[in-house]
Design a protein around this motif. Structure first.
Motif, PDB file in Angstrom:
ATOM      1  N   VAL A  62     -52.359  35.622  20.258  1.00  0.00           N
ATOM      2  CA  VAL A  62     -51.706  34.914  19.398  1.00  0.00           C
ATOM      3  C   VAL A  62     -52.113  35.142  17.837  1.00  0.00           C
ATOM      4  O   VAL A  62     -53.429  35.643  17.893  1.00  0.00           O
ATOM      5  CB  VAL A  62     -52.006  33.290  19.563  1.00  0.00           C
ATOM      6  CG1 VAL A  62     -51.243  32.805  20.716  1.00  0.00           C
ATOM      7  CG2 VAL A  62     -53.369  32.856  19.563  1.00  0.00           C
ATOM      8  N   ASN A  63     -51.274  35.259  16.904  1.00  0.00           N
ATOM      9  CA  ASN A  63     -51.557  35.424  15.599  1.00  0.00           C
ATOM     10  C   ASN A  63     -52.390  34.303  14.993  1.00  0.00           C
ATOM     11  O   ASN A  63     -51.674  33.246  15.221  1.00  0.00           O
ATOM     12  CB  ASN A  63     -50.486  35.867  14.876  1.00  0.00           C
ATOM     13  CG  ASN A  63     -49.894  37.532  15.364  1.00  0.00           C
ATOM     14  OD1 ASN A  63     -50.924  38.230  15.801  1.00  0.00           O
ATOM     15  ND2 ASN A  63     -48.756  37.845  15.175  1.00  0.00           N
ATOM     16  N   ALA A  64     -52.921  34.755  13.944  1.00  0.00           N
ATOM     17  CA  ALA A  64     -53.784  33.658  13.231  1.00  0.00           C
ATOM     18  C   ALA A  64     -53.843  34.326  11.738  1.00  0.00           C
ATOM     19  O   ALA A  64     -53.767  35.466  11.621  1.00  0.00           O
ATOM     20  CB  ALA A  64     -54.968  33.072  13.794  1.00  0.00           C
ATOM     21  N   TYR A  65     -54.527  33.648  10.924  1.00  0.00           N
ATOM     22  CA  TYR A  65     -54.946  34.039   9.409  1.00  0.00           C
ATOM     23  C   TYR A  65     -56.167  33.571   9.079  1.00  0.00           C
ATOM     24  O   TYR A  65     -56.406  32.203   8.791  1.00  0.00           O
ATOM     25  CB  TYR A  65     -53.784  33.878   8.421  1.00  0.00           C
ATOM     26  CG  TYR A  65     -54.071  34.602   7.192  1.00  0.00           C
ATOM     27  CD1 TYR A  65     -53.804  36.133   7.214  1.00  0.00           C
ATOM     28  CD2 TYR A  65     -54.685  34.020   6.145  1.00  0.00           C
ATOM     29  CE1 TYR A  65     -54.071  36.829   5.910  1.00  0.00           C
ATOM     30  CE2 TYR A  65     -55.021  34.810   5.043  1.00  0.00           C
ATOM     31  CZ  TYR A  65     -54.707  35.990   4.941  1.00  0.00           C
ATOM     32  OH  TYR A  65     -55.056  36.813   3.833  1.00  0.00           O
ATOM     33  N   MET A 132     -57.138  36.359  19.854  1.00  0.00           N
ATOM     34  CA  MET A 132     -56.361  36.213  18.318  1.00  0.00           C
ATOM     35  C   MET A 132     -56.436  37.537  17.780  1.00  0.00           C
ATOM     36  O   MET A 132     -57.176  38.626  18.025  1.00  0.00           O
ATOM     37  CB  MET A 132     -57.126  35.245  17.556  1.00  0.00           C
ATOM     38  CG  MET A 132     -57.104  33.924  17.918  1.00  0.00           C
ATOM     39  SD  MET A 132     -57.477  32.737  16.686  1.00  0.00           S
ATOM     40  CE  MET A 132     -57.886  31.302  17.543  1.00  0.00           C
TER      41      MET A 132
END
Lengths: 478, 478
Positions: A62-65, A132
């Motif tokens: 999953v993408n995150a920042y 991530m």
């Protein structure tokens, strides 16, 4: 329009910059070492992102920042990591009109701050694995910048994962290495050697670094993506602990992996020629340029343009996106219009002249080979689709043949030195030396070990003479 | 699982933070004022990006990437711009182990550096319009940070365009305002007032700023997106000139427009309730959670799970993406599993218990109303699609009704003060005052003019008493 690209064999560095300028891929920013990625260059990057992001998600990530600014002290928590990155950091010392208590580094890579957050989020084996990824900008201050290849700021994705066991983390490293190989070979048409790095080439803080190494058209190597097994180095430095299935506190096993806008530079250097950029169809923002042509500007604009637009709409529909462009630069000479699309690397050019229309055909020109063919109107769409697939396959095999032709074996250090000096390219040799041996080889030849080839092929080390050395590829590298 | 969300009417700020924490949308970064956007929060942002990016491209814009670091001197070239932004800048003063000759600002907005590049690229009217957008991070140092709403770093898109004529640039500003309105209302289900800003609320350096203003569930306003007509202010400051159709040198007319991760904060505050997050289906990363349920963990895992997976695959196929999630947290109690999805704002919950399976039905629970229905197996897919559309429409009309109920008219300044103090919400009044009048209203009431309503509705100004004042909405704002 000036044919303003320096030939490759005259000055390769200048050729590279000329190709970028002519295709309007990038430009220098007012801050030295930084670049502007212009729309055509950015559209290529967006296409690379789309293909890679789909694979990253398909494999369960999953993408995150995470934040741009990292306290300087974080880098010091992992000894090798600070040694590797401290010299390249850009530091924010003032903000909001005041001097900061602690200088903040602009991220050069995010193992540290992500490790800090993982320590907060991960409690139990049930929280693992944490898989991530983030797409972001990073800064590594460059003394000798080069557009796409070495810039003080670049764009990339960095994956960061935490696992229960060493084996899972090692599998993750290899899984993402394979994702990179697949995207680079199948989408960018760049053949790569996917293998392990030697001790001297590892990521600072990694136990094991794997890499995808590609050969550019000047026979030099370029590291196109890397995947790292970090062991427990960062989990110990940042306290990423979890309660394991036995109820005991344990440290996570972590990985990280990244691919950057550098690959746009690789794409340029692997495929392009003295006429300018060549983009593999699967990555090309514009796959076909459609040109209504007539000596009489009003015939081109009034009679032929509607047919060009109709063909464009049909092709876009068939290709599943806005992949064609109708050229309406009627004020330019046809030759200059052809050359504009050549320089920009558009895979297929479709010319609609008065004669073509009278004959019920379209003239199709391939960017990779320059081959021309007159295609009957009702065969245009299947022909374009077939030609695009052919171009993709041809670019890959052309690059692979070039690499194979320029890969040599050396059975001694003397032979390695000779090949590097005389022929260049990749040199395969058994190597089992130390970091110091790697330094000596680099100083004496300019070449570095790019990667250890997968498999169990071992032999006598060309430096130490010891048996059991693994087959390693050496080359001068970007 | 603890029901750990503070009720809205008890402490709205704490409710907001509790919703974010429970849904795992974001967290505080180690650097004060900065945030980490966690996977669920980032997936919402990715969905907003996808919808908005498609509209930006549909309207003829292309994406590009400009550098993070901007010479400090650039900000000083436009007088109002530096006044507005200088106090919030973060400054890089050291890089690569050395002190820089000139401090570099981390971008807070990119009119300056993009203006510098446009001056280099634009030569002739044939090069216009230039219609570019970039997705990036920016920094504005915050003394009182709040997750999503005010953070020192945030993510956004910033569009920057250059035009031949004033009229084209003004049309562009309104075109993008309409794009924002459409995405906010149709995708995020946030009703907005789209109108002009008063002089005191304009972007520093703009001639005319337009805004989309939304009402949060505590009746305060939030500026969700802005679009600016910059006149020739930046083209004069950076020398963006072109040869016009008459062969003379002229300055371009420019615009800029932006929407940020702040909209995630708006999304939370407009729709969510005391149970936690509510996400409109069109923006929700997970549209339906599917829960196999049994008192016997092995029945849930062995007998029911395959049916849940089958339903999930069918729904994903029908919805065109990976939009469902099968819940396998069999070690948790059913009530806790239900609550986990409630808190995360998943629009629809589908329960598959033993009784449901025996009856040939699935239990469907709506997140927005809590309504439950037993749906026959062969009607599940069309029912879920219909319910998702209903939820989207219901969230929008609920928010719009709330806004309308909390919008009042004031025919005098006294009345405005009373309404702001007693009821809050939006207050409509004729206003034609100066920046100083705006300051006085803010100091005396806490409210600011949010936007001038479109249309030709004018009347007597509540401050100056002059005729011809335009109908303006006042509110306390985030």
């Amino acid at each position: 329009m000036a044919r303003n690209i320096t030939p490759r064999n005259e000055n390769y560095s200048q050729w590279y910059l000329d190709v970028i300028k002519a295709a309007e891929l990038a430009d220098y920013a007012p801050v030295r070492g930084c670049m502007v990625i212009r729309p055509t260059g950015y559209a290529i990057w967006e296409n690379i992102q789309a293909k890679l992001d789909a694979e990253i998600k398909r494999t369960g990530h999953v993408n995150a920042y995470f934040p741009l600014l990292i306290p300087e002290s974080f880098f010091r928590k992992e000894a090798e990591h600070v040694e590797g990155f401290a010299p390249e950091l850009a530091m924010v010392t003032h903000a909001g009109g005041e001097e900061l208590e602690e200088p903040l580094a602009v991220r050069s890579t995010s193992e540290t701050v992500i490790g800090h957050m993982y320590a907060k989020w991960i409690q139990s084996w049930r929280d693992l694995p944490v898989l991530m990824n983030q797409w972001c900008n990073v800064m590594r201050w460059e003394k000798r910048p080069r557009l796409f290849l070495r810039t003080s700021e670049f764009l990339w994705q960095e994956g960061h994962t935490a696992h229960e066991t060493e084996q899972e983390a090692r599998e993750e490293m290899l899984r993402m290495l394979e994702v990179y190989r697949k995207v680079l070979e199948e989408e960018l048409a760049i053949p790569v050697l996917a293998g392990e790095k030697t001790a001297g080439e590892r990521f600072p803080g990694a136990v094991d670094t794997h890499t995808c190494e590609a050969m550019m058209s000047d026979k030099r190597a370029l590291q196109a993506a890397t995947s790292h097994f970090l062991g427990q180095n960062f989990s110990r430095a940042f306290g990423i602990q979890f309660q394991n299935r036995e109820g005991e506190l344990a440290y996570c096993w972590t990985t990280s992996w990244g691919l950057s806008t550098r690959t746009v530079g690789a794409l340029i250097m692997v495929h392009s020629d003295d006429d300018g950029l060549i983009i593999p169809p699967r990555i090309a923002p514009i796959k076909a340029a459609i040109l209504p042509i007539s000596k009489d500007e009003s015939i081109a604009a009034n009679d032929i343009l509607p047919k060009a637009k109709e063909l464009s709409a049909k092709l876009d529909d068939e290709l599943g996106g806005m992949f064609t462009k109708v050229d309406t630069d009627f004020h330019m000479r046809p030759g200059d219009r052809f050359f504009a699309h050549l320089q920009k690397g558009v895979p297929v050019r479709l010319e609609l002249g008065e004669k073509d229309i009278a004959a019920g055909t379209v003239r199709l020109v391939r960017r990779d080979t320059g081959a021309k063919m007159d295609v009957k109107n009702d065969e245009v769409i299947p022909t374009v689709k077939k030609v695009l697939a052919d171009i993709q396959a041809n670019l890959f095999s052309r690059a692979k043949n070039f690499r194979d032709e320029n890969t040599h074996d050396a059975s001694s250090y003397e032979e390695l030195k000779e090949i590097i000096a005389d022929k260049g390219g990749f040199v395969r040799a058994y190597f089992g030396g130390t970091k110091d041996d790697e330094t000596r080889i680099r100083e004496e030849t300019g070449a570095t070990p790019r990667c250890i080839l997968p498999g169990n092929d071992t032999g006598k080390c060309i430096i130490t003479g010891n048996d059991g050395a693994r087959l390693t590829v050496f080359a001068k590298a970007y």
